[in-house]
Design an enzyme around this catalytic site. Sequence first.
Site, PDB file in Angstrom:
ATOM      1  N   HIS A 308       0.853  -1.193   0.000  1.00 29.13           N
ATOM      2  CA  HIS A 308       0.000   0.000   0.000  1.00 29.13           C
ATOM      3  C   HIS A 308       0.881   1.233   0.000  1.00 29.13           C
ATOM      4  CE1 HIS A 308      -3.060   2.937   1.249  1.00 29.13           C
ATOM      5  NE2 HIS A 308      -3.941   2.059   0.829  1.00 29.13           N
ATOM      6  N   ASP A 366      -7.826  -4.177  -0.496  1.00 23.84           N
ATOM      7  CA  ASP A 366      -8.377  -4.373  -1.838  1.00 23.84           C
ATOM      8  C   ASP A 366      -8.340  -5.846  -2.242  1.00 23.84           C
ATOM      9  OD1 ASP A 366      -8.867  -1.598  -2.403  1.00 23.84           O
ATOM     10  OD2 ASP A 366      -6.706  -1.353  -2.562  1.00 23.84           O
TER      11      ASP A 366
END
Length: 431
Positions: A308, A366
Site C-alpha cells: 500500500h 483491496d
Amino acid sequence: MSNKAFTLTNPESGVTSELPVVEGTVGTPAVDVSRINAEHGVFTYDPAFTATCSTQSDITYIDGAEGILLYRGYPVDQLAENSSFLEVAYLVLYGELPTTPQLDEFVGAITQHTMLNESLSKFFDGFHYDAHPMAMMTGIVGSLSAFYHDTTDIRDDGHREIFARRMIAKMPTIAAAAYKHSVGQPKMYPRNDLDYTSNFLHMLFAVPAETYEVDPIAAKALDVLFILHADHEQNASTSTVRMAGSTGTNPYAAIASGIAALWGPAHGGANEAVLNMLGEIGDISQVPRYLEKAKDKDDPFRLMGFGHRVYKNFDPRATIIRGYCHEVLQHLGIENHPLFELAMELERIALEDDYFKERKLYPNVDFYSGIIYQALGIPINMFTSMFAIARTVGWAAHWCEMQNDPAMRIARPRQIYTGSPKRSYTPIDQR
C-alpha cells in the site's frame, strides 16, 4: 501552531524567514510555507502533493509506518469489531460516538431518505445498458442538486446536515439501481424494515417475482467492509471533493467529482484489478511462475492488492477483513472454488515468502474486498461502486468540515512552467 520554526535563507538575497511548525494531536508536524512566495518570490515544488498538508482536519488519522488508522481517535479495528456502519457514519460526521437515542434518530433519518424521486429514477433509462455503474453514479449524483433547491445553501448548518444524511442514505439506492439497469431487471425499492447493508443487498439482488432472503453473514461482512472504507484521510477522491467544494459549488456536484476520481484504477478500482489479475493467472499451478514474474523488476506484471502506498508495514484494514473473507468463503461452501483457491495460495505465499516479507508486500484491503465481493455474487464492474457507497461518509464529513473552516479558500495549486518563453506570432506564409 507550535513555538518551533525552521529557518529559510534565500542564497541570492540573503533574506531569512522563520517558517512556523504546525503540529497536530499526533503525527508528523508540518512547516507552514504559505508566505514563502511573498517573502522570497518562490513556490514549493511537491509533485502529487506527497509531502504537502492541504488542510487541518479532526476526522481521520493514519500512521502508515505503524499500520494505524483512527476515526475521530478510535482505532478502526475496535470499530469494526464492536460497531455498525451507521454508528461509524455518525462518529465520522459528528465527532463522537452516539448515545442510543442519537443513533436511533440518525438511523431513522437515513432510512427515511433512501428512496429516490421517481423523476430521478427515470434518468437511468438515458444510459446505455452496458454503461459502467460508476458513470451512471457520477451523473445521477450530480443531478441531485436539481431536485433539492431548498436545501443547498452551503452556509446553512441545517442544510449541510440534511445533505450529508441524504447522500449516505441514497448512495446504496443509486448504486443498486445502476446495477439493475445494466442487467435489465426492474429496480427494487428500499425496505425500511432492513438495516443498511441488508437493504442494499435486497435492492441489488431481489426481483419482484420471488422472495429474497438476505444472508446475515453476507450483510455483516459488507457492513465491516463499509466501516473500513468509510474514510481514509486526504486521499485522491476526498481531496477532489474538497477542491471542488472550495469553489462554493453545490455539494452534490462536489460528491460527483469524488466519484469520478474514485473510478480511477489507481484509486478505487484496485479491488477490480485484483480479480482481473487472478483471471490472468488463471490456475493455481501458474502461481509460482507469476510470482517470479512479480519479482522481476523488468517484467510488466504486477501483483495487485499487495502492499500500500500509505501503509509501509501492513494495512490494518486487511488484518480485520481477512478473517471475514475466510468466513464468507466457508459459509458459502466455495473455499475450494478454483478462483478462491488461487487467491488463498497467493495469500499464503505472500505471508511466508521472504521476498514479500522483506518488502512488506502483504495483502491489502483491496485484495480481500475483491474476493468477498466476488463470493457474494457482486459483479466486478460494481466493485468501485461499493467503495463509493462507503466513502460517501468521509466525503460528506470532509465537505462539511471544510465549509466550517474559517481558513478555507478556493484551492489554487501552482506550477513550474516548462513551455516556450514569450514569443511573437508568425504569419502562416512565413513559417
